[in-house]
Design a protein around this motif. Sequence first.
Motif, PDB file in Angstrom:
ATOM      1  N   ALA A 115       0.851  -1.206   0.000  1.00  0.00           N
ATOM      2  CA  ALA A 115       0.000   0.000   0.000  1.00  0.00           C
ATOM      3  C   ALA A 115       0.885   1.254   0.000  1.00  0.00           C
ATOM      4  O   ALA A 115       0.586   2.236  -0.698  1.00  0.00           O
ATOM      5  CB  ALA A 115      -0.916  -0.010   1.220  1.00  0.00           C
ATOM      6  N   MET A 116       1.981   1.211   0.760  1.00  0.00           N
ATOM      7  CA  MET A 116       2.911   2.359   0.778  1.00  0.00           C
ATOM      8  C   MET A 116       3.522   2.559  -0.617  1.00  0.00           C
ATOM      9  O   MET A 116       3.689   3.679  -1.096  1.00  0.00           O
ATOM     10  CB  MET A 116       4.029   2.127   1.811  1.00  0.00           C
ATOM     11  CG  MET A 116       3.549   2.261   3.253  1.00  0.00           C
ATOM     12  SD  MET A 116       4.779   1.667   4.436  1.00  0.00           S
ATOM     13  CE  MET A 116       6.021   2.930   4.332  1.00  0.00           C
ATOM     14  N   GLU A 117       3.853   1.439  -1.253  1.00  0.00           N
ATOM     15  CA  GLU A 117       4.418   1.543  -2.620  1.00  0.00           C
ATOM     16  C   GLU A 117       3.400   2.147  -3.582  1.00  0.00           C
ATOM     17  O   GLU A 117       3.756   2.938  -4.458  1.00  0.00           O
ATOM     18  CB  GLU A 117       4.825   0.159  -3.127  1.00  0.00           C
ATOM     19  CG  GLU A 117       6.195  -0.267  -2.637  1.00  0.00           C
ATOM     20  CD  GLU A 117       6.583  -1.606  -3.232  1.00  0.00           C
ATOM     21  OE1 GLU A 117       7.376  -1.617  -4.176  1.00  0.00           O
ATOM     22  OE2 GLU A 117       6.061  -2.638  -2.758  1.00  0.00           O
ATOM     23  N   ALA A 118       2.123   1.774  -3.405  1.00  0.00           N
ATOM     24  CA  ALA A 118       1.073   2.320  -4.285  1.00  0.00           C
ATOM     25  C   ALA A 118       1.016   3.839  -4.127  1.00  0.00           C
ATOM     26  O   ALA A 118       0.905   4.578  -5.117  1.00  0.00           O
ATOM     27  CB  ALA A 118      -0.275   1.689  -3.940  1.00  0.00           C
ATOM     28  N   GLY A 120       3.496   5.732  -3.195  1.00  0.00           N
ATOM     29  CA  GLY A 120       4.716   6.242  -3.833  1.00  0.00           C
ATOM     30  C   GLY A 120       4.569   6.332  -5.346  1.00  0.00           C
ATOM     31  O   GLY A 120       5.017   7.307  -5.965  1.00  0.00           O
ATOM     32  N   VAL A 121       3.915   5.334  -5.945  1.00  0.00           N
ATOM     33  CA  VAL A 121       3.749   5.344  -7.406  1.00  0.00           C
ATOM     34  C   VAL A 121       2.816   6.483  -7.822  1.00  0.00           C
ATOM     35  O   VAL A 121       3.057   7.184  -8.813  1.00  0.00           O
ATOM     36  CB  VAL A 121       3.223   3.968  -7.900  1.00  0.00           C
ATOM     37  CG1 VAL A 121       2.775   4.044  -9.357  1.00  0.00           C
ATOM     38  CG2 VAL A 121       4.314   2.911  -7.747  1.00  0.00           C
ATOM     39  N   ILE A 122       1.762   6.722  -7.012  1.00  0.00           N
ATOM     40  CA  ILE A 122       0.852   7.851  -7.321  1.00  0.00           C
ATOM     41  C   ILE A 122       1.629   9.170  -7.246  1.00  0.00           C
ATOM     42  O   ILE A 122       1.514  10.038  -8.122  1.00  0.00           O
ATOM     43  CB  ILE A 122      -0.353   7.856  -6.344  1.00  0.00           C
ATOM     44  CG1 ILE A 122      -1.243   6.650  -6.634  1.00  0.00           C
ATOM     45  CG2 ILE A 122      -1.151   9.154  -6.469  1.00  0.00           C
ATOM     46  CD1 ILE A 122      -2.294   6.369  -5.590  1.00  0.00           C
ATOM     47  N   ILE A 123       2.455   9.316  -6.201  1.00  0.00           N
ATOM     48  CA  ILE A 123       3.252  10.557  -6.069  1.00  0.00           C
ATOM     49  C   ILE A 123       4.206  10.697  -7.257  1.00  0.00           C
ATOM     50  O   ILE A 123       4.418  11.796  -7.774  1.00  0.00           O
ATOM     51  CB  ILE A 123       4.033  10.571  -4.732  1.00  0.00           C
ATOM     52  CG1 ILE A 123       3.050  10.619  -3.564  1.00  0.00           C
ATOM     53  CG2 ILE A 123       4.985  11.767  -4.662  1.00  0.00           C
ATOM     54  CD1 ILE A 123       3.693  10.482  -2.195  1.00  0.00           C
ATOM     55  N   LEU A 124       4.770   9.553  -7.704  1.00  0.00           N
ATOM     56  CA  LEU A 124       5.662   9.587  -8.885  1.00  0.00           C
ATOM     57  C   LEU A 124       4.952  10.205 -10.079  1.00  0.00           C
ATOM     58  O   LEU A 124       5.515  11.022 -10.805  1.00  0.00           O
ATOM     59  CB  LEU A 124       6.063   8.163  -9.283  1.00  0.00           C
ATOM     60  CG  LEU A 124       7.300   7.516  -8.698  1.00  0.00           C
ATOM     61  CD1 LEU A 124       7.503   6.162  -9.371  1.00  0.00           C
ATOM     62  CD2 LEU A 124       8.532   8.381  -8.880  1.00  0.00           C
ATOM     63  N   PHE A 125       3.687   9.795 -10.292  1.00  0.00           N
ATOM     64  CA  PHE A 125       2.948  10.309 -11.454  1.00  0.00           C
ATOM     65  C   PHE A 125       2.662  11.808 -11.295  1.00  0.00           C
ATOM     66  O   PHE A 125       2.767  12.567 -12.265  1.00  0.00           O
ATOM     67  CB  PHE A 125       1.644   9.523 -11.655  1.00  0.00           C
ATOM     68  CG  PHE A 125       1.877   8.206 -12.346  1.00  0.00           C
ATOM     69  CD1 PHE A 125       2.306   8.166 -13.679  1.00  0.00           C
ATOM     70  CD2 PHE A 125       1.699   7.003 -11.686  1.00  0.00           C
ATOM     71  CE1 PHE A 125       2.542   6.951 -14.327  1.00  0.00           C
ATOM     72  CE2 PHE A 125       1.937   5.783 -12.322  1.00  0.00           C
ATOM     73  CZ  PHE A 125       2.366   5.762 -13.640  1.00  0.00           C
ATOM     74  N   ILE A 126       2.301  12.231 -10.063  1.00  0.00           N
ATOM     75  CA  ILE A 126       1.999  13.663  -9.856  1.00  0.00           C
ATOM     76  C   ILE A 126       3.276  14.493 -10.077  1.00  0.00           C
ATOM     77  O   ILE A 126       3.270  15.502 -10.789  1.00  0.00           O
ATOM     78  CB  ILE A 126       1.443  13.892  -8.432  1.00  0.00           C
ATOM     79  CG1 ILE A 126       0.115  13.160  -8.276  1.00  0.00           C
ATOM     80  CG2 ILE A 126       1.265  15.396  -8.158  1.00  0.00           C
ATOM     81  CD1 ILE A 126      -0.412  13.112  -6.858  1.00  0.00           C
ATOM     82  N   ALA A 127       4.392  14.039  -9.466  1.00  0.00           N
ATOM     83  CA  ALA A 127       5.664  14.773  -9.616  1.00  0.00           C
ATOM     84  C   ALA A 127       6.118  14.746 -11.075  1.00  0.00           C
ATOM     85  O   ALA A 127       6.634  15.744 -11.601  1.00  0.00           O
ATOM     86  CB  ALA A 127       6.726  14.155  -8.721  1.00  0.00           C
ATOM     87  N   GLY A 128       5.899  13.614 -11.749  1.00  0.00           N
ATOM     88  CA  GLY A 128       6.274  13.500 -13.160  1.00  0.00           C
ATOM     89  C   GLY A 128       5.458  14.445 -14.031  1.00  0.00           C
ATOM     90  O   GLY A 128       5.965  15.038 -14.984  1.00  0.00           O
ATOM     91  N   TRP A 129       4.171  14.599 -13.668  1.00  0.00           N
ATOM     92  CA  TRP A 129       3.307  15.514 -14.422  1.00  0.00           C
ATOM     93  C   TRP A 129       3.850  16.941 -14.316  1.00  0.00           C
ATOM     94  O   TRP A 129       3.948  17.676 -15.305  1.00  0.00           O
ATOM     95  CB  TRP A 129       1.872  15.431 -13.860  1.00  0.00           C
ATOM     96  CG  TRP A 129       0.893  16.280 -14.606  1.00  0.00           C
ATOM     97  CD1 TRP A 129       0.619  17.610 -14.405  1.00  0.00           C
ATOM     98  CD2 TRP A 129       0.061  15.871 -15.701  1.00  0.00           C
ATOM     99  NE1 TRP A 129      -0.325  18.045 -15.283  1.00  0.00           N
ATOM    100  CE2 TRP A 129      -0.695  17.006 -16.091  1.00  0.00           C
ATOM    101  CE3 TRP A 129      -0.120  14.655 -16.377  1.00  0.00           C
ATOM    102  CZ2 TRP A 129      -1.617  16.955 -17.136  1.00  0.00           C
ATOM    103  CZ3 TRP A 129      -1.040  14.612 -17.408  1.00  0.00           C
ATOM    104  CH2 TRP A 129      -1.779  15.746 -17.782  1.00  0.00           C
ATOM    105  N   LEU A 130       4.227  17.330 -13.085  1.00  0.00           N
ATOM    106  CA  LEU A 130       4.797  18.671 -12.883  1.00  0.00           C
ATOM    107  C   LEU A 130       6.104  18.828 -13.670  1.00  0.00           C
ATOM    108  O   LEU A 130       6.372  19.862 -14.272  1.00  0.00           O
ATOM    109  CB  LEU A 130       5.066  18.916 -11.387  1.00  0.00           C
ATOM    110  CG  LEU A 130       3.829  19.066 -10.500  1.00  0.00           C
ATOM    111  CD1 LEU A 130       4.233  19.119  -9.030  1.00  0.00           C
ATOM    112  CD2 LEU A 130       3.063  20.328 -10.865  1.00  0.00           C
ATOM    113  N   GLY A 131       6.923  17.761 -13.650  1.00  0.00           N
ATOM    114  CA  GLY A 131       8.179  17.792 -14.402  1.00  0.00           C
ATOM    115  C   GLY A 131       7.923  17.957 -15.897  1.00  0.00           C
ATOM    116  O   GLY A 131       8.616  18.717 -16.585  1.00  0.00           O
TER     117      GLY A 131
END
Length: 266
Positions: A115-118, A120-131
């Motif tokens: 669940a923690m990894e899930a 983290g993956v959601i945060i990856l997508f949000i941060a990637g979108w900003l990038g």
Amino acid sequence: MRSKANIKSHPLHPILICFPLAFFIGSFVFDILFLFNQNPSFQNTAYHLNIAGVIGAVLAAVPGFVDFLYTVPPESSAKKRAAKHGLLNTGNLLLFIAIVLLKRNTALDYKILVAMEAIGVIILFIAGWLGGTLVYRNQIGVDPRYADAGKWNEEYVNTNDNFIRVAAANELKLNQMKLVHAGGKRIIIAHSEKGYAAFSDHCTHKGGSLAGGAMICGTVQCPWHGSQFNVHDGSVSAGPAKKGIETYNVEERDGAVFLHLKEIKK
Ligand code: FES
């Protein structure tokens, strides 16, 4: 705006982020597989991908931080976006480090880790979108080559003087610009049909770097939303900017161009 951490003008940060993205998502996928069939090789693969992701994220963060400090224009909308992007990724890195450490604790319910990894993956997508917005909209790391404008030209001048030499008289071609850092300011030296001009590298709309834009016939266009300014008197030729840019006095003498750093033209 050309990246400060680059190889032959190819920015390093977008190249390196592929690795933590792939490794963290891979780790999450293999952990899901492990939850379904309890095959320990899936768990083992996920664990090692997790470690590889942490290493990759640290490596990618270094050029990203360099670009945050030196490439993203100060006091701009992109600076705020880049700060959010960096904070999300730093928080996520700490989260995945915690997951690696917790995976060693076999007493913990494995579903909690997944669940923690899930998250983290959601945060990856949000941060990637900003990038992605920083690159594709704010053009951070883009090295434009407008016709006749020459290559990116930048110089740091260390001086406390008010009157400084910023270029040789024949250094800039017609319509070419040079970004000069002096006295804590970012000032563009530009060569137009009317001669040399000096103006602030700060679009008054949302802080875009005018050095990354194009200049023609004494008008510079901001690369972000297209505001245009007269490079000699700083007035707005076209919006959305409503306020003019600061301009400085320049002087050509003895085969060189000199800038009056503190004298802003009225
Ligand atoms: S930042 Fe919007 S036009 Fe320059």
